[in-house]
Design a protein around this motif. Sequence first.
Motif, PDB file in Angstrom:
ATOM      1  N   GLU A   1    -107.085  49.739 -13.738  1.00  0.00           N
ATOM      2  CA  GLU A   1    -105.871  50.205 -14.407  1.00  0.00           C
ATOM      3  C   GLU A   1    -106.128  50.639 -15.847  1.00  0.00           C
ATOM      4  OE1 GLU A   1    -101.310  48.629 -15.328  1.00  0.00           O
ATOM      5  OE2 GLU A   1    -102.738  47.345 -14.261  1.00  0.00           O
ATOM      6  N   GLN A   2    -107.007  49.925 -16.555  1.00  0.00           N
ATOM      7  CA  GLN A   2    -107.251  50.237 -17.963  1.00  0.00           C
ATOM      8  C   GLN A   2    -107.912  51.596 -18.159  1.00  0.00           C
ATOM      9  OE1 GLN A   2    -105.893  48.299 -20.289  1.00  0.00           O
ATOM     10  NE2 GLN A   2    -105.144  47.149 -18.509  1.00  0.00           N
ATOM     11  N   ARG A   3    -108.532  52.131 -17.111  1.00  0.00           N
ATOM     12  CA  ARG A   3    -109.190  53.435 -17.197  1.00  0.00           C
ATOM     13  C   ARG A   3    -108.241  54.585 -16.850  1.00  0.00           C
ATOM     14  NH1 ARG A   3    -114.955  53.810 -16.513  1.00  0.00           N
ATOM     15  NH2 ARG A   3    -116.004  51.795 -16.422  1.00  0.00           N
ATOM     16  N   LEU A   4    -107.089  54.272 -16.254  1.00  0.00           N
ATOM     17  CA  LEU A   4    -106.217  55.288 -15.680  1.00  0.00           C
ATOM     18  C   LEU A   4    -105.170  55.786 -16.668  1.00  0.00           C
ATOM     19  CD1 LEU A   4    -105.463  53.950 -12.088  1.00  0.00           C
ATOM     20  CD2 LEU A   4    -106.677  56.048 -12.672  1.00  0.00           C
ATOM     21  N   SER A   5    -104.923  57.112 -16.608  1.00  0.00           N
ATOM     22  CA  SER A   5    -103.820  57.704 -17.351  1.00  0.00           C
ATOM     23  C   SER A   5    -102.562  57.780 -16.494  1.00  0.00           C
ATOM     24  CB  SER A   5    -104.198  59.104 -17.827  1.00  0.00           C
ATOM     25  OG  SER A   5    -105.256  59.036 -18.762  1.00  0.00           O
ATOM     26  N   GLY A   6    -102.725  57.779 -15.184  1.00  0.00           N
ATOM     27  CA  GLY A   6    -101.572  57.837 -14.299  1.00  0.00           C
ATOM     28  C   GLY A   6    -101.994  57.841 -12.847  1.00  0.00           C
ATOM     29  N   LEU A   7    -101.042  57.492 -11.988  1.00  0.00           N
ATOM     30  CA  LEU A   7    -101.261  57.427 -10.543  1.00  0.00           C
ATOM     31  C   LEU A   7    -100.253  58.347  -9.862  1.00  0.00           C
ATOM     32  CD1 LEU A   7    -102.536  56.043  -8.006  1.00  0.00           C
ATOM     33  CD2 LEU A   7    -100.773  54.270  -8.247  1.00  0.00           C
ATOM     34  N   VAL A   8    -100.748  59.240  -8.995  1.00  0.00           N
ATOM     35  CA  VAL A   8     -99.893  60.161  -8.247  1.00  0.00           C
ATOM     36  C   VAL A   8    -100.168  59.949  -6.760  1.00  0.00           C
ATOM     37  CG1 VAL A   8     -99.241  62.561  -7.855  1.00  0.00           C
ATOM     38  CG2 VAL A   8     -99.988  61.836 -10.142  1.00  0.00           C
ATOM     39  N   LEU A   9     -99.119  59.690  -6.001  1.00  0.00           N
ATOM     40  CA  LEU A   9     -99.236  59.405  -4.572  1.00  0.00           C
ATOM     41  C   LEU A   9     -98.384  60.393  -3.785  1.00  0.00           C
ATOM     42  CD1 LEU A   9     -98.560  55.567  -4.882  1.00  0.00           C
ATOM     43  CD2 LEU A   9    -100.817  56.647  -4.693  1.00  0.00           C
ATOM     44  N   SER A  10     -98.836  60.752  -2.599  1.00  0.00           N
ATOM     45  CA  SER A  10     -97.981  61.548  -1.711  1.00  0.00           C
ATOM     46  C   SER A  10     -97.842  60.825  -0.377  1.00  0.00           C
ATOM     47  CB  SER A  10     -98.527  62.967  -1.525  1.00  0.00           C
ATOM     48  OG  SER A  10     -99.814  62.985  -0.964  1.00  0.00           O
ATOM     49  N   GLU A  11     -96.608  60.409  -0.099  1.00  0.00           N
ATOM     50  CA  GLU A  11     -96.248  59.708   1.140  1.00  0.00           C
ATOM     51  C   GLU A  11     -97.302  58.659   1.508  1.00  0.00           C
ATOM     52  OE1 GLU A  11     -94.597  62.116   4.240  1.00  0.00           O
ATOM     53  OE2 GLU A  11     -93.418  63.307   2.821  1.00  0.00           O
ATOM     54  N   ALA A  12     -97.590  57.806   0.541  1.00  0.00           N
ATOM     55  CA  ALA A  12     -98.612  56.769   0.699  1.00  0.00           C
ATOM     56  C   ALA A  12     -98.111  55.616   1.563  1.00  0.00           C
ATOM     57  CB  ALA A  12     -99.020  56.232  -0.675  1.00  0.00           C
ATOM     58  N   ASN A  13     -99.047  54.955   2.261  1.00  0.00           N
ATOM     59  CA  ASN A  13     -98.742  53.676   2.922  1.00  0.00           C
ATOM     60  C   ASN A  13     -98.527  52.619   1.846  1.00  0.00           C
ATOM     61  OD1 ASN A  13    -100.578  55.266   4.910  1.00  0.00           O
ATOM     62  ND2 ASN A  13     -99.676  53.675   6.181  1.00  0.00           N
ATOM     63  N   LEU A  14     -97.397  51.941   1.917  1.00  0.00           N
ATOM     64  CA  LEU A  14     -97.064  50.925   0.922  1.00  0.00           C
ATOM     65  C   LEU A  14     -97.015  49.517   1.496  1.00  0.00           C
ATOM     66  CD1 LEU A  14     -94.219  52.772  -1.051  1.00  0.00           C
ATOM     67  CD2 LEU A  14     -96.671  52.646  -1.599  1.00  0.00           C
ATOM     68  N   ASP A  15     -96.811  49.400   2.801  1.00  0.00           N
ATOM     69  CA  ASP A  15     -96.669  48.097   3.444  1.00  0.00           C
ATOM     70  C   ASP A  15     -97.540  48.036   4.694  1.00  0.00           C
ATOM     71  OD1 ASP A  15     -94.430  47.129   1.710  1.00  0.00           O
ATOM     72  OD2 ASP A  15     -93.382  48.829   2.641  1.00  0.00           O
ATOM     73  N   SER A  16     -97.763  46.835   5.187  1.00  0.00           N
ATOM     74  CA  SER A  16     -98.461  46.673   6.459  1.00  0.00           C
ATOM     75  C   SER A  16     -97.614  47.278   7.578  1.00  0.00           C
ATOM     76  CB  SER A  16     -98.727  45.194   6.743  1.00  0.00           C
ATOM     77  OG  SER A  16     -97.498  44.484   6.848  1.00  0.00           O
ATOM     78  N   GLY A  17     -98.232  47.465   8.733  1.00  0.00           N
ATOM     79  CA  GLY A  17     -97.522  48.031   9.872  1.00  0.00           C
ATOM     80  C   GLY A  17     -97.990  49.418  10.229  1.00  0.00           C
ATOM     81  N   GLY A  18     -98.618  50.115   9.257  1.00  0.00           N
ATOM     82  CA  GLY A  18     -99.177  51.422   9.528  1.00  0.00           C
ATOM     83  C   GLY A  18     -98.120  52.488   9.769  1.00  0.00           C
ATOM     84  N   GLY A  19     -98.595  53.672  10.154  1.00  0.00           N
ATOM     85  CA  GLY A  19     -97.729  54.779  10.520  1.00  0.00           C
ATOM     86  C   GLY A  19     -97.875  55.083  12.001  1.00  0.00           C
TER      87      GLY A  19
END
Length: 257
Positions: free
Chosen positions: A113-131
């Motif tokens: 995290e300390q190296r990052l300027s920002g995080l960009v996600l597109s329709e990311a998996n956020l929870d268990s259970g999969g797609g």
Amino acid sequence: MKGFLLTDHKAKIRYHDLLGDGPPILFLHGLGCSSSFDYPQVAAFRELQQHRRILVDLLGSGYSDSPENFSYSMAAHASCLEQLIEHMGLDNFYLYGHSMGGAIAISLAGKCEQRLSGLVLSEANLDSGGGLFSRRIAGHEEGGYLESGHQTMIRNARASACEEWAVGLEASSPVAVYRESKSLVDGEARSWRQILYSLNIPRTFIFGQKSLPDPEESRLKANGINIEIVDNAGHSMAWDNPAGLATAIQRGIHFAG
């Protein structure tokens, strides 16, 4: 294309490193895909050309090696990428991840995290259970998937006119695709959602317009996450509308300031 040797696994991660004077963006792809296939066109659009763009093929995907003794869990991928980041000396960079790559990006962000300027996600998996597809794959035993399930997934992708995913699957290790699917379904002790909400960096989540409405949109907004939408696109937005995705990523970077 460049390569980085992971000595613990005796395997190389390979990646495109496209020149630019602006802060780097590290791209991570989804299940059965590769950044070398998905993102050259996205990275070529004017919105992103000023950035250094690093398009990584995860182990088991694209041009990277496919060690059979690797777990291919989201956490294991993140640990390998952390080594790559150290090797490249990246600081003040942006991390982009799509779908499965989004879960890996979140796990990686928790490590650097300390190296990052920002995080960009597109329709990311956020929870268990999969797609839909990871559940279908993980429903097999590993041996059965390797014997016939992988080829069935490729045939089904072609039959549903998803040639891009069929090509990506063919270039992916069946072992990797199966174990990644299991990891997405099983999840981790601390969910990717919990990690995402805890990060103290600017965060953007991108939806394809055709994926909406989605209750996640308001849920993420309520947790301080910027939302961007790619018009005329569904989940596979890099293929559906690469120019729109490039614009959405740039907006996410602008949001990060």
